[in-house]
Design a protein around this motif. Structure first.
Motif, short mmCIF file in Angstrom:
data_model
loop_
_atom_site.label_atom_id
_atom_site.label_comp_id
_atom_site.label_asym_id
_atom_site.label_seq_id
_atom_site.Cartn_x
_atom_site.Cartn_y
_atom_site.Cartn_z
N ALA A 26 -90.80 15.52 4.40
CA ALA A 26 -91.18 16.10 3.29
C ALA A 26 -91.64 15.29 2.21
O ALA A 26 -91.04 13.97 2.23
N VAL A 27 -93.15 15.55 1.85
CA VAL A 27 -93.76 14.56 1.12
C VAL A 27 -94.28 15.14 -0.22
O VAL A 27 -94.76 16.22 0.08
N ARG A 28 -94.84 14.29 -1.23
CA ARG A 28 -95.20 14.89 -2.38
C ARG A 28 -96.46 13.87 -2.49
O ARG A 28 -96.25 12.60 -2.51
N MET A 29 -97.53 14.39 -2.74
CA MET A 29 -98.77 13.51 -3.08
C MET A 29 -99.67 14.33 -4.04
O MET A 29 -99.62 15.48 -4.15
N LEU A 30 -100.57 13.58 -4.58
CA LEU A 30 -101.57 13.79 -5.85
C LEU A 30 -102.70 14.23 -4.96
O LEU A 30 -103.17 13.00 -4.21
N SER A 41 -108.58 17.28 -12.25
CA SER A 41 -108.68 18.37 -11.03
C SER A 41 -107.59 18.19 -10.03
O SER A 41 -107.63 18.52 -8.95
N SER A 42 -106.61 16.96 -10.08
CA SER A 42 -105.76 16.65 -9.33
C SER A 42 -104.61 17.78 -9.39
O SER A 42 -104.28 17.94 -10.24
N THR A 43 -104.05 18.00 -8.44
CA THR A 43 -102.52 18.79 -8.14
C THR A 43 -101.71 18.00 -7.23
O THR A 43 -102.20 17.33 -6.55
N VAL A 44 -100.48 18.50 -7.69
CA VAL A 44 -99.29 18.02 -6.53
C VAL A 44 -99.27 18.80 -5.43
O VAL A 44 -99.21 20.18 -5.49
N ARG A 45 -99.06 18.23 -4.31
CA ARG A 45 -98.98 18.98 -3.21
C ARG A 45 -97.58 18.63 -2.44
O ARG A 45 -97.38 17.28 -2.34
N ILE A 46 -96.79 19.64 -2.05
CA ILE A 46 -95.45 19.26 -1.34
C ILE A 46 -95.65 19.77 0.18
O ILE A 46 -96.00 20.89 0.21
N ILE A 47 -95.64 18.67 1.20
CA ILE A 47 -96.06 19.03 2.55
C ILE A 47 -94.68 18.85 3.22
O ILE A 47 -94.08 17.88 3.39
N PHE A 48 -94.29 19.82 4.26
CA PHE A 48 -93.40 19.58 5.05
C PHE A 48 -94.03 19.31 6.50
O PHE A 48 -94.63 20.30 6.94
N GLN A 49 -93.79 18.31 7.05
CA GLN A 49 -94.50 18.22 8.39
C GLN A 49 -93.23 17.97 9.54
O GLN A 49 -92.64 17.01 9.61
N ARG A 102 -85.16 22.38 1.62
CA ARG A 102 -84.37 23.49 2.43
C ARG A 102 -84.90 23.52 3.92
O ARG A 102 -83.98 23.59 4.77
N ARG A 103 -86.11 23.13 4.10
CA ARG A 103 -86.86 23.11 5.43
C ARG A 103 -86.19 22.02 6.24
O ARG A 103 -85.71 22.05 7.25
N ILE A 104 -86.00 20.86 5.49
CA ILE A 104 -85.19 19.49 5.97
C ILE A 104 -83.87 20.14 6.46
O ILE A 104 -83.50 19.67 7.48
N ASP A 105 -83.26 20.74 5.51
CA ASP A 105 -81.85 20.99 5.85
C ASP A 105 -81.87 21.98 7.19
O ASP A 105 -80.88 21.97 7.95
#
Length: 88
Positions: A59-63, A5-13, A42-45
């Protein structure tokens, strides 16, 4: 964490300076869930280009397994500008 049930999340902080009393303090903005890595980068840019009042971002990626409340270690995809120091 390799749960089905784990999913990858990409978060822009984003980070902004806020006035606290008479001082400016680096503070987190509202985190944004991104569609994919390219969206986050793109948001980082945009921050790098000086668009908006954001002074820094990560910007991070996490499970994530939200049902179990498990959050994996974030993998940094990009950092720009003023961000809090990581003391790890």
């Amino acid at each position: 964490m390799n749960n089905v049930s784990s999913t990858v999340r990409i978060i822009f902080q984003p980070y902004v300076f806020r006035t606290v009393g008479k001082r400016k303090q680096l503070s987190p903005g509202i985190p944004i869930a991104c569609r994919d890595e390219q969206d986050a980068l793109r948001r980082i840019d945009k921050v790098k280009a000086g668009l908006g009042d954001t002074v820094g971002a990560q910007a991070v990626r996490m499970l994530v397994d939200e049902d179990a409340g498990d959050y994996g270690d974030p993998e940094i995809l990009g950092i720009v500008g003023e961000v809090p120091k990581n003391d790890d």
